[in-house]
Each structure stands twice: as structure tokens, then as C-alpha cells.
Design an enzyme around this catalytic site. Structure first.
Site, short mmCIF file in Angstrom:
data_model
loop_
_atom_site.label_atom_id
_atom_site.label_comp_id
_atom_site.label_asym_id
_atom_site.label_seq_id
_atom_site.Cartn_x
_atom_site.Cartn_y
_atom_site.Cartn_z
N ALA A 114 3.81 -5.00 -5.59
CA ALA A 114 4.09 -3.81 -4.80
C ALA A 114 3.92 -4.04 -3.31
CB ALA A 114 3.16 -2.66 -5.24
N CYS A 115 3.38 -5.18 -2.92
CA CYS A 115 3.06 -5.39 -1.50
C CYS A 115 3.44 -6.78 -1.08
CB CYS A 115 1.58 -5.17 -1.26
SG CYS A 115 1.10 -5.45 0.45
N GLY A 116 4.31 -6.88 -0.08
CA GLY A 116 4.75 -8.18 0.39
C GLY A 116 3.97 -8.71 1.56
N CYS A 118 0.38 -8.04 1.90
CA CYS A 118 -1.05 -7.96 1.64
C CYS A 118 -1.70 -9.28 2.04
CB CYS A 118 -1.32 -7.69 0.17
SG CYS A 118 -0.62 -6.14 -0.43
#
Length: 276
Positions: A114-116, A118
Site C-alpha cells: 500500500a505504500c511506495g 515507506c
């Protein structure tokens, strides 16, 4: 290669009744990315197009921008409990003279699907200077063409049709022709895959294309579009405030809530030709 879907048994409640049925889920597995033999990061992704994913990720990280900067991509040895190759470790070897990423930028070695971004030390570290400047618009896209892209994207999503559980990113030309589409449990992964495929084909910058995504327009997706030289990013949901601010500074046209016959143009609307 790894499986894209997994069949499971589910208990379904419908019309006041429980029933047993088979369902398909999109597979999510870790991928370790190595640079020149050293661990760089681990991301969660849907297996498939892994080399494109790694190449696109390196573009978005500001490591490479041209195909000749990437010497080789290969799967490294890795097995599961049954001794089968997992294809969950990819090594990228950079061409001689291409510097490794700045080791002063601290990263965690794990990012979720969900997070590129982080694990980056700060937003300032993420907002890199793009190699491909977005010029003032010389070519525009017709509004009707832009509005048609979400439906074209959805019609081409074969994995979503099976699972209902993946995002998609599509590259379209200004006439609305689909040039490439990738699907993944992570929306940022889907974008990295289409960008990586373009890099490996020698097609960067994607200066005459539109990036259509199936979800919202986050800061990281604007960042990835900018790094690939894409002048228009269109999403079916809303952008964040950071996404809008970065798009404004990058001279990128950011569209959101593209649904049916309506759309919001948050930045640089001059690239879109209105109804005649």
C-alpha cells in the site's frame, strides 16, 4: 513464475442463506530487490512482471532513467518449504559508472503493497529532481478521450475480473489508445511495472502519454509519473494535498474523480481541450 491467484473456500451469506463456494484471491508475496549483490529493499507485490517492477522502482527512486544504465536483471536462488523456486529475489546489476543510491538516505528494508515511499527519511528526500522536465503543453488531450480512460482501463483488467482485489495502471496515448497495462495488489507497484516496461523498451520519457490509475492519486504516484516524464496523471478517486502540490510544482496535469461524464482538474488544465 509465481501464481497470480489462489483458490480458497469461503462461506458466503446471501439472500438469508449461508453457502460454501470457491473464490479466487490475488496472490501477495514479498519481493527482495538487490542492487549489485546487496540487499536494497523488500516490497509486497503480486508476482509477475517482476523485472519491470524492479526497473520501474529504480526509476522512481532516481537511480536510473535509461535502459543502458541497467546491465542485467536476474532471479536469485530462493526456495519454499517444498524446495520449489520462489522467484522472490531479483538482483539488478547497474551499468559501470552508475552510482548506487545515496546511502545517507535511510530506508527501512520493508515496504507494504500500500505504500511506495515507506521508510524514507523525510518527504524532502522523496521529492527528487526529475531527469525529465515536463514542458509547457504543446499537445493536448480531448476531454472526451480523457473521460473514457477509466472504462478502457477496467475493461482490460483480466486479474481484477478474476479476483476483484488488484489495482491497475495503464499508459495511454493522447488518442486514448492503451499502450500498456499492469495489475498488482499495490497501486504503486502497478505504476512501477508500466514505467519499468517502458524503461526496458527504451521508451522513457513517456512525454506524450497519460497515466490512468484505478484508485486515488497519492503523492507517490505523482512522484512516479514525474520521474517517468508523464505529463498527465488521471485517477478515479481524489488526490491528496501533497499530490496536488507536487503536481503543481512539477508542471504535471493532475486529474481526479474521473467518472462517467465528470472530472476534476487540480493542476495545469491547459493540457485538456474542453468540449467544443
Amino acid at each position: 513464475m509465481g501464481r497470480l491467484t489462489q483458490r480458497v473456500r469461503v462461506t458466503r451469506y446471501r439472500n438469508d442463506k449461508f453457502s460454501q463456494r470457491e473464490d479466487q484471491l490475488a496472490v501477495e508475496e514479498p519481493l527482495e530487490i538487490q542492487l549489485n549483490g546487496k540487499a536494497f529493499t523488500i516490497t509486497m507485490r503480486t508476482p509477475g512482471d517482476d523485472f519491470d517492477l524492479v526497473a520501474g522502482f529504480l526509476v522512481s527512486e532516481g537511480v536510473i532513467f535509461h535502459a543502458d544504465q541497467l546491465e542485467t536483471l536476474r532471479y536469485c536462488a530462493g526456495t519454499d518449504e517444498q524446495g520449489r523456486q520462489t522467484f522472490n529475489v531479483v538482483e539488478a546489476k547497474l551499468a559501470p559508472g552508475v552510482p548506487l543510491p545515496d546511502t545517507a538516505i535511510e530506508r527501512n528494508v520493508y515496504t507494504t503493497s500500500a505504500c511506495g515511499i515507506c521508510g524514507t527519511a523525510s518527504i524532502d528526500a522523496v521529492e527528487k529532481t526529475g531527469q525529465f522536465l515536463l514542458p509547457a503543453p504543446k499537445q493536448t488531450i480531448e476531454l472526451e478521450t480523457l473521460l473514457a480512460l477509466p472504462d478502457k482501463l477496467r475493461d482490460a483488467q483480466s486479474l481484477f475480473s478474476k479476483t476483484g482485489g488488484v489495482h491497475a495502471a495503464g499508459i495511454f496515448d493522447f488518442d486514448g489508445n492503451l499502450l500498456d497495462l499492469k495489475e498488482d495488489v499495490g497501486r504503486h507497484n502497478a505504476v512501477d511495472k508500466v514505467v519499468g516496461a517502458a524503461l526496458r523498451a527504451g521508451d522513457l520519457p513517456l512525454s506524450h502519454t497519460v497515466l490512468q490509475v484505478s484508485g486515488r492519486a497519492s503523492f507517490e504516484l505523482v512522484q512516479k509519473a514525474w520521474m517517468a516524464g508523464i505529463p498527465i496523471l488521471s485517477a478515479v478517486s481524489a488526490p491528496s494535498s501533497l499530490a496536488r502540490d507536487l503536481a503543481e510544482r512539477a508542471n504535471l496535469t493532475l486529474a481526479g474523480f474521473s467518472r462517467g461524464d465528470s472530472i476534476n482538474l487540480y493542476t495545469h488544465p491547459e493540457r485538456v481541450t474542453p468540449h467544443s
